[in-house]
Design an enzyme around this catalytic site. Sequence first.
Site, PDB file in Angstrom:
ATOM      1  N   ASP A 294       0.795  -1.243   0.000  1.00 34.90           N
ATOM      2  CA  ASP A 294       0.000   0.000   0.000  1.00 34.90           C
ATOM      3  C   ASP A 294       0.827   1.293   0.000  1.00 34.90           C
ATOM      4  O   ASP A 294       0.277   2.364  -0.267  1.00 34.90           O
ATOM      5  CB  ASP A 294      -0.944   0.088   1.213  1.00 34.90           C
ATOM      6  CG  ASP A 294      -1.984  -1.006   1.230  1.00 34.90           C
ATOM      7  OD1 ASP A 294      -2.096  -1.730   0.229  1.00 34.90           O
ATOM      8  OD2 ASP A 294      -2.684  -1.146   2.251  1.00 34.90           O
ATOM      9  N   ASP A 520      -8.483  -7.593   8.868  1.00 35.21           N
ATOM     10  CA  ASP A 520      -7.924  -6.395   8.219  1.00 35.21           C
ATOM     11  C   ASP A 520      -7.944  -5.186   9.144  1.00 35.21           C
ATOM     12  O   ASP A 520      -7.332  -4.162   8.835  1.00 35.21           O
ATOM     13  CB  ASP A 520      -8.753  -6.036   6.982  1.00 35.21           C
ATOM     14  CG  ASP A 520      -8.683  -7.101   5.910  1.00 35.21           C
ATOM     15  OD1 ASP A 520      -7.584  -7.595   5.642  1.00 35.21           O
ATOM     16  OD2 ASP A 520      -9.751  -7.453   5.348  1.00 35.21           O
TER      17      ASP A 520
HETATM   18  C1  BGC Z   1      -1.791  -6.124   9.766  1.00 36.29           C
HETATM   19  C2  BGC Z   1      -0.552  -6.884  10.121  1.00 36.29           C
HETATM   20  C3  BGC Z   1      -0.718  -8.349   9.789  1.00 36.29           C
HETATM   21  C4  BGC Z   1      -1.168  -8.512   8.357  1.00 36.29           C
HETATM   22  C5  BGC Z   1      -1.426  -9.950   7.983  1.00 36.29           C
HETATM   23  C6  BGC Z   1      -2.195  -6.372   8.343  1.00 36.29           C
HETATM   24  O1  BGC Z   1      -3.418  -5.787   8.099  1.00 36.29           O
HETATM   25  O2  BGC Z   1      -1.596  -4.760   9.990  1.00 36.29           O
HETATM   26  O3  BGC Z   1      -0.301  -6.742  11.488  1.00 36.29           O
HETATM   27  O4  BGC Z   1       0.480  -9.030   9.988  1.00 36.29           O
HETATM   28  O5  BGC Z   1      -2.331  -7.766   8.116  1.00 36.29           O
HETATM   29  O6  BGC Z   1      -2.547 -10.466   8.606  1.00 36.29           O
END
Ligand code: BGC
Length: 582
Positions: A294, A520
Amino acid sequence: MTGTRTPARKRRTALLAAGALLGGTLGAGALMQGTASAAPACTVDYKIANEWSSGFSASVKVTNSAAATLSNWKVEWEFAGSQQVSQGWSASVTQSGKKVTATAPSWNSTLATGASAEFGFNASSSGTNSIPSSFTLNGVTCNVDSGSDDDNDDDNSDNDDNAAARVDNPYEGAQLYVNEDWSRQAAESGGEAIADEPTAVWLDRIAAIESGSAGENTMGLRDHLDAALEQGADALQMVTYNLPGRDCAALASQGELGPDEIDKYKNEFIDPIAEILSDSKYADLRIINVVEIDSLPNLITNVGSRETATENCDEMLANGNYVEGVGYALATFGDIENVYNYIDIGHHGWIGWDDNFSATAELLYEASNTAGATVDDVAGFAANTANYGATVEPYFSIDDTVGGKSIREGSSWVDWNRYVDEQSFAQAFREEAVSVGFNSDVGVIIDTSRNGWGGPDRPTGPASKDGTADEYVDGSRIDRRIHLGNWCNQAGAGLGERPTASPATGIDAYAWIKPPGESDGTGEDIPNDEGKSPDGMCDPDYEGNPRNQNNPSGALPNAPVSGHWFQAQFEELLENAYPPVD
Ligand code: BGC
């Protein structure tokens, strides 16, 4: 992904040029070896990319230098030893006795004058694995040109014995590491049927290097790498995700580093990871690294005078720390022979508009030439990471019209985007990236972990074109989101295509980068020590913002903080999987 440097194994390469045709008057096979004035008819660059005790993989680049375009090109050679081809890619590679024939794939069957085609193969071998001494292109011999590398090959022809080529596609022929943390969690949560799928290891904070990413994970990077060796895996997928001022357009995944903490990012995050990855005991593992999701796309779409701008993204654009951090990560990991860097490119519902598309490619190119990075440090790009865009929309296409008008104009879902799905976007982005200066062999990973869109609401065919363009598109699309800008814990989504190598032209893999079942983000105020905040886009009652054109968020209720296990979502992903989970 290109080949470049580094020791361990010696890269062996043969640059073979040309049985030349003079004015077209000499027949096939006429050799003009060593004749300075003769233009070569073909050049073959054969590289042993990887060798192990019982076999090897090689890549072959053939260039047509003759005056005529070849249709259905074919490259042939004979092995001197016991080599036996087991699998080819980007060409059909077959072997009979010692003779190998590589025929063009249907999607790349013509070779214009000056054009090249590249293909590769895995082979078994015992004893000496010498480079074949002679090749033909459609029957015309391409001989060894003065017997060694020379300056005809601009990227891999140096005589640097320390140079080692990366393979073109690290997914090809590779058994991928099954993340043991995720696998255990998935199996305990009703997902036994998919618990042995490979998912990525997320390094989402400094502590994750030693003790696991957000949520219930406990394994550090070395634990995962060691487990990969124990599994006999050939490749491990990871994500580096901890830039200063992370997630500048949202709140759900803001991180531990403030906008200016670039030195901490370099010294306490990237460098220690690189130290672990460069341990020689992992040298035979291909390490696939998705770089900072992102981040760079946010610097294109969420800044300046755009309605979608945020203060945080403006700040990260102004202080240069996203670009610097991505460049530093690419350069540092790019020095490690077995690391393959893939830069995040968002997804079609973000970067697929004209205003964003080329500008993103250019910014990625800039980052790839920052902080010591070069394009040789870039294996490719990652699309749809942790997003929900359909890989392919089977029932409608961007070229469709309704009532004589393009759906680009008529459908508010498409809304002038150039693409309706991830694969067409990824393929086009790849081309754009090459045109701005990335190497021609870059590939794209598409994250298919949660873009399956099966379940009861999946259309079974195209809708009628008798109504409006909106009715046609909304009735045909498998992506059931309320708006393409929605990204948090989407209701109705299912697991997507299972991980697959080389599923389509220019696509290195369908891969499960976001571990299904990990949230998410949350719309609730849940205390945490990860820098994460409640995000409206994760609240089902939220009415939206300019980045989703003020639509409801489409999020599932009661989600935990991002990265933490979200059982209700996991169950829905399993139920709505497409292809379904048996
Ligand atoms: C989070 C991370 C996480 C990743 C995978 C992201 O949205 O901020 O902490 O490791 O997702 O689940």
